[in-house]
Design a protein around this motif. Structure first.
Motif, PDB file in Angstrom:
ATOM      1  N   LEU A   8       0.823  -1.211   0.000  1.00  0.00           N
ATOM      2  CA  LEU A   8       0.000   0.000   0.000  1.00  0.00           C
ATOM      3  C   LEU A   8       0.856   1.260   0.000  1.00  0.00           C
ATOM      4  CD1 LEU A   8      -2.759  -1.021   2.572  1.00  0.00           C
ATOM      5  CD2 LEU A   8      -3.007  -0.812   0.096  1.00  0.00           C
ATOM      6  N   CYS A   9       2.081   1.178  -0.523  1.00  0.00           N
ATOM      7  CA  CYS A   9       2.969   2.333  -0.496  1.00  0.00           C
ATOM      8  C   CYS A   9       2.458   3.475  -1.377  1.00  0.00           C
ATOM      9  CB  CYS A   9       4.386   1.952  -0.898  1.00  0.00           C
ATOM     10  SG  CYS A   9       4.561   1.378  -2.591  1.00  0.00           S
ATOM     11  N   ALA A  10       1.530   3.183  -2.300  1.00  0.00           N
ATOM     12  CA  ALA A  10       0.957   4.252  -3.123  1.00  0.00           C
ATOM     13  C   ALA A  10       0.103   5.201  -2.291  1.00  0.00           C
ATOM     14  CB  ALA A  10       0.113   3.652  -4.248  1.00  0.00           C
ATOM     15  N   LEU A  11      -0.394   4.730  -1.150  1.00  0.00           N
ATOM     16  CA  LEU A  11      -1.290   5.549  -0.326  1.00  0.00           C
ATOM     17  C   LEU A  11      -0.567   6.758   0.276  1.00  0.00           C
ATOM     18  CD1 LEU A  11      -4.185   5.783   0.635  1.00  0.00           C
ATOM     19  CD2 LEU A  11      -3.620   4.286   2.552  1.00  0.00           C
ATOM     20  N   PRO A  12       0.531   6.592   1.036  1.00  0.00           N
ATOM     21  CA  PRO A  12       1.227   7.781   1.538  1.00  0.00           C
ATOM     22  C   PRO A  12       1.837   8.620   0.431  1.00  0.00           C
ATOM     23  CG  PRO A  12       2.482   5.797   2.015  1.00  0.00           C
ATOM     24  CD  PRO A  12       1.148   5.344   1.524  1.00  0.00           C
ATOM     25  N   ALA A  13       2.263   7.980  -0.660  1.00  0.00           N
ATOM     26  CA  ALA A  13       2.799   8.750  -1.789  1.00  0.00           C
ATOM     27  C   ALA A  13       1.723   9.652  -2.382  1.00  0.00           C
ATOM     28  CB  ALA A  13       3.350   7.803  -2.852  1.00  0.00           C
ATOM     29  N   VAL A  68      -6.808  10.197   6.470  1.00  0.00           N
ATOM     30  CA  VAL A  68      -7.502   9.226   7.317  1.00  0.00           C
ATOM     31  C   VAL A  68      -7.118   7.804   6.917  1.00  0.00           C
ATOM     32  CG1 VAL A  68      -9.762   8.255   7.889  1.00  0.00           C
ATOM     33  CG2 VAL A  68      -9.440  10.734   7.888  1.00  0.00           C
ATOM     34  N   ALA A  69      -7.133   7.533   5.620  1.00  0.00           N
ATOM     35  CA  ALA A  69      -6.794   6.189   5.141  1.00  0.00           C
ATOM     36  C   ALA A  69      -5.357   5.821   5.491  1.00  0.00           C
ATOM     37  CB  ALA A  69      -7.015   6.115   3.632  1.00  0.00           C
ATOM     38  N   THR A  70      -4.428   6.756   5.286  1.00  0.00           N
ATOM     39  CA  THR A  70      -3.017   6.487   5.570  1.00  0.00           C
ATOM     40  C   THR A  70      -2.789   6.230   7.052  1.00  0.00           C
ATOM     41  OG1 THR A  70      -2.332   7.884   3.711  1.00  0.00           O
ATOM     42  CG2 THR A  70      -0.686   7.427   5.397  1.00  0.00           C
ATOM     43  N   TYR A 226       6.502   6.684   5.403  1.00  0.00           N
ATOM     44  CA  TYR A 226       5.624   5.510   5.461  1.00  0.00           C
ATOM     45  C   TYR A 226       5.721   4.646   4.209  1.00  0.00           C
ATOM     46  CZ  TYR A 226       3.041   7.330   9.542  1.00  0.00           C
ATOM     47  OH  TYR A 226       2.672   7.765  10.789  1.00  0.00           O
ATOM     48  N   ILE A 227       6.263   5.197   3.139  1.00  0.00           N
ATOM     49  CA  ILE A 227       6.224   4.487   1.850  1.00  0.00           C
ATOM     50  C   ILE A 227       6.911   3.127   1.949  1.00  0.00           C
ATOM     51  CG2 ILE A 227       7.063   4.524  -0.534  1.00  0.00           C
ATOM     52  CD1 ILE A 227       6.551   7.515  -0.584  1.00  0.00           C
ATOM     53  N   ARG A 228       8.104   3.113   2.518  1.00  0.00           N
ATOM     54  CA  ARG A 228       8.839   1.848   2.612  1.00  0.00           C
ATOM     55  C   ARG A 228       8.118   0.865   3.536  1.00  0.00           C
ATOM     56  NH1 ARG A 228      15.350   1.239   3.786  1.00  0.00           N
ATOM     57  NH2 ARG A 228      15.476  -1.014   3.447  1.00  0.00           N
ATOM     58  N   ASP A 229       7.565   1.373   4.647  1.00  0.00           N
ATOM     59  CA  ASP A 229       6.834   0.502   5.568  1.00  0.00           C
ATOM     60  C   ASP A 229       5.595  -0.097   4.916  1.00  0.00           C
ATOM     61  OD1 ASP A 229       8.708   1.238   7.392  1.00  0.00           O
ATOM     62  OD2 ASP A 229       7.393   2.530   8.585  1.00  0.00           O
ATOM     63  N   ALA A 254     -25.916 -15.976  16.080  1.00  0.00           N
ATOM     64  CA  ALA A 254     -24.499 -16.343  16.199  1.00  0.00           C
ATOM     65  C   ALA A 254     -23.748 -16.105  14.904  1.00  0.00           C
ATOM     66  CB  ALA A 254     -24.376 -17.807  16.616  1.00  0.00           C
ATOM     67  N   ASN A 255     -24.456 -16.020  13.783  1.00  0.00           N
ATOM     68  CA  ASN A 255     -23.805 -15.804  12.498  1.00  0.00           C
ATOM     69  C   ASN A 255     -23.630 -14.333  12.152  1.00  0.00           C
ATOM     70  OD1 ASN A 255     -23.620 -18.540  11.972  1.00  0.00           O
ATOM     71  ND2 ASN A 255     -25.707 -18.630  11.117  1.00  0.00           N
ATOM     72  N   GLU A 256     -23.962 -13.462  13.092  1.00  0.00           N
ATOM     73  CA  GLU A 256     -23.862 -12.024  12.818  1.00  0.00           C
ATOM     74  C   GLU A 256     -22.408 -11.633  12.599  1.00  0.00           C
ATOM     75  OE1 GLU A 256     -24.973  -7.744  14.924  1.00  0.00           O
ATOM     76  OE2 GLU A 256     -25.527  -9.662  15.857  1.00  0.00           O
ATOM     77  N   GLU A 257     -22.188 -10.735  11.612  1.00  0.00           N
ATOM     78  CA  GLU A 257     -20.837 -10.265  11.303  1.00  0.00           C
ATOM     79  C   GLU A 257     -20.329  -9.359  12.420  1.00  0.00           C
ATOM     80  OE1 GLU A 257     -17.873  -9.252   8.405  1.00  0.00           O
ATOM     81  OE2 GLU A 257     -17.887  -9.937  10.451  1.00  0.00           O
ATOM     82  N   ARG A 258     -19.206  -9.737  13.044  1.00  0.00           N
ATOM     83  CA  ARG A 258     -18.649  -8.943  14.127  1.00  0.00           C
ATOM     84  C   ARG A 258     -17.190  -8.579  13.880  1.00  0.00           C
ATOM     85  NH1 ARG A 258     -21.788  -8.875  18.713  1.00  0.00           N
ATOM     86  NH2 ARG A 258     -23.573 -10.298  18.711  1.00  0.00           N
ATOM     87  N   THR A 259     -16.645  -8.979  12.772  1.00  0.00           N
ATOM     88  CA  THR A 259     -15.248  -8.675  12.480  1.00  0.00           C
ATOM     89  C   THR A 259     -15.133  -7.291  11.861  1.00  0.00           C
ATOM     90  OG1 THR A 259     -15.452  -9.710  10.310  1.00  0.00           O
ATOM     91  CG2 THR A 259     -14.679 -11.099  12.122  1.00  0.00           C
ATOM     92  N   PRO A 260     -13.950  -6.651  11.956  1.00  0.00           N
ATOM     93  CA  PRO A 260     -13.774  -5.333  11.348  1.00  0.00           C
ATOM     94  C   PRO A 260     -13.954  -5.379   9.832  1.00  0.00           C
ATOM     95  CG  PRO A 260     -12.002  -5.843  12.883  1.00  0.00           C
ATOM     96  CD  PRO A 260     -12.780  -7.103  12.688  1.00  0.00           C
ATOM     97  N   LEU A 261     -14.392  -4.271   9.271  1.00  0.00           N
ATOM     98  CA  LEU A 261     -14.578  -4.217   7.830  1.00  0.00           C
ATOM     99  C   LEU A 261     -13.267  -4.430   7.100  1.00  0.00           C
ATOM    100  CD1 LEU A 261     -16.299  -3.621   5.326  1.00  0.00           C
ATOM    101  CD2 LEU A 261     -15.815  -1.192   5.665  1.00  0.00           C
ATOM    102  N   LEU A 262     -12.193  -3.824   7.630  1.00  0.00           N
ATOM    103  CA  LEU A 262     -10.885  -3.964   7.018  1.00  0.00           C
ATOM    104  C   LEU A 262      -9.992  -4.717   7.982  1.00  0.00           C
ATOM    105  CD1 LEU A 262     -10.296  -0.422   5.515  1.00  0.00           C
ATOM    106  CD2 LEU A 262     -11.027  -2.486   4.328  1.00  0.00           C
ATOM    107  N   ALA A 263      -9.367  -5.766   7.491  1.00  0.00           N
ATOM    108  CA  ALA A 263      -8.463  -6.559   8.337  1.00  0.00           C
ATOM    109  C   ALA A 263      -7.069  -6.503   7.759  1.00  0.00           C
ATOM    110  CB  ALA A 263      -8.958  -8.013   8.397  1.00  0.00           C
ATOM    111  N   GLY A 264      -6.091  -6.221   8.615  1.00  0.00           N
ATOM    112  CA  GLY A 264      -4.723  -6.098   8.142  1.00  0.00           C
ATOM    113  C   GLY A 264      -4.047  -7.436   8.026  1.00  0.00           C
ATOM    114  N   ALA A 265      -3.186  -7.539   7.028  1.00  0.00           N
ATOM    115  CA  ALA A 265      -2.390  -8.758   6.858  1.00  0.00           C
ATOM    116  C   ALA A 265      -0.991  -8.344   6.443  1.00  0.00           C
ATOM    117  CB  ALA A 265      -3.009  -9.678   5.798  1.00  0.00           C
ATOM    118  N   LEU A 266       0.002  -8.730   7.213  1.00  0.00           N
ATOM    119  CA  LEU A 266       1.395  -8.358   6.900  1.00  0.00           C
ATOM    120  C   LEU A 266       2.022  -9.420   5.999  1.00  0.00           C
ATOM    121  CD1 LEU A 266       2.683  -7.055  10.321  1.00  0.00           C
ATOM    122  CD2 LEU A 266       2.163  -5.724   8.302  1.00  0.00           C
TER     123      LEU A 266
END
Length: 266
Positions: A8-13, A68-70, A226-229, A254-266
């Motif tokens: 996502l380095c295009a975002l801070p750029a 906000v997104a960055t 932030y670009i390199r990170d 019990a099937n209700e969605e409770r997870t965040p809309l955006l989930a990070g993955a490294l």
């Protein structure tokens, strides 16, 4: 693969380029139309008269969204890298809050012109650069705590230099603005777009405007670090259907969605 396609380095750029353009393009238009003096006007002066104020507002509104997104991606990245360090976790949450306040301040600056509502405009500037300065300071402290296990020392020193640049510019602007406030009392200062080099307070005005431009670009430049990170992070959207028919009621809570809309993955 191009460098801006990595993670996502295009975002801070995009944030840095777009925000810089938000300052430069209205300045060029204002100078060409002789609405301001070409020798370093206040950034706000270049966004007070039509048509440049329209461009100034639109571009800074988008800059706020990019900010906000960055800052959110940075928050998720630090969160994923520090699952046990309690101090970093607290500072990371505080940093996100400060960052969102700073972005809101940018919206106020963009939509409340200096010559129309000076007090709201000043409030927006304080939120943008004052709270924003605390945000980059906190991110630098987080970088210091993360420098050994997560990244090298160089990025910490770069961020520290940018923070020092930012706060020195802020101090110079604050002092010279106070001097001008005592020279030009009332609303005269807010509506003054042209200056005579021979008039009282001109030197303080030039120092103040140079400091403002320096403050703006030191603050924006911080996000270049932030670009390199961001090359090493991706965000994915999770979609979970609670039912295969959109008009049928949900019977199993019990099937209700409770997870965040955006989930990070490294």
């Amino acid at each position: 693969m191009w460098w801006f396609q990595e993670g996502l380095c295009a975002l801070p750029a995009a944030l840095v380029v777009w925000t810089s353009a938000s300052f430069i393009f209205p300045f060029i238009i204002a100078v060409l139309l002789k609405h301001v003096d070409p020798l370093v006007p206040y950034i706000s002066d270049t966004g007070t008269v039509t048509p440049e104020k329209c461009l100034f507002g639109i571009m800074l509104n988008l800059s706020s969204l990019l900010g906000v997104a960055t800052m959110y991606v940075r928050y998720k990245q630090v969160e994923a890298l520090n699952t046990e360090e309690s101090n970093v976790i607290r500072w990371n949450k505080a940093g996100l809050g400060l960052g969102l306040i700073s972005c809101f301040g940018l919206l106020v600056v963009a939509n409340f012109q200096k010559t129309d509502m000076i007090h709201m405009h000043i409030l927006g500037a304080v939120l943008t650069f004052g709270i924003g300065g605390l945000y980059i300071l906190l991110q630098t402290i987080i970088s210091y705590k993360m420098q050994t296990p997560v990244h090298g020392k160089r990025i910490f020193w770069i961020r520290l230099l940018l923070v020092i640049w930012c706060f020195v510019s802020m101090l110079l602007m604050f002092v010279t603005s106070l001097i001008l406030h005592f020279i030009f009392k009332g609303p005269a200062m807010a509506k003054k777009l042209h200056w005579d080099p021979h008039e009282n307070g001109y030197t303080s005005h030039v120092i103040s405007t140079v400091s403002e431009w320096s403050l703006a670009f030191s603050f924006v430049s911080f996000f270049l670090t932030y670009i390199r990170d961001f090359k090493n992070i991706k965000l994915r959207v999770l979609t979970i259907l609670n039912h295969d028919h959109l008009e049928r009621p949900l019977h199993n809570a019990a099937n209700e969605e409770r997870t965040p809309l955006l989930a990070g993955a490294l």
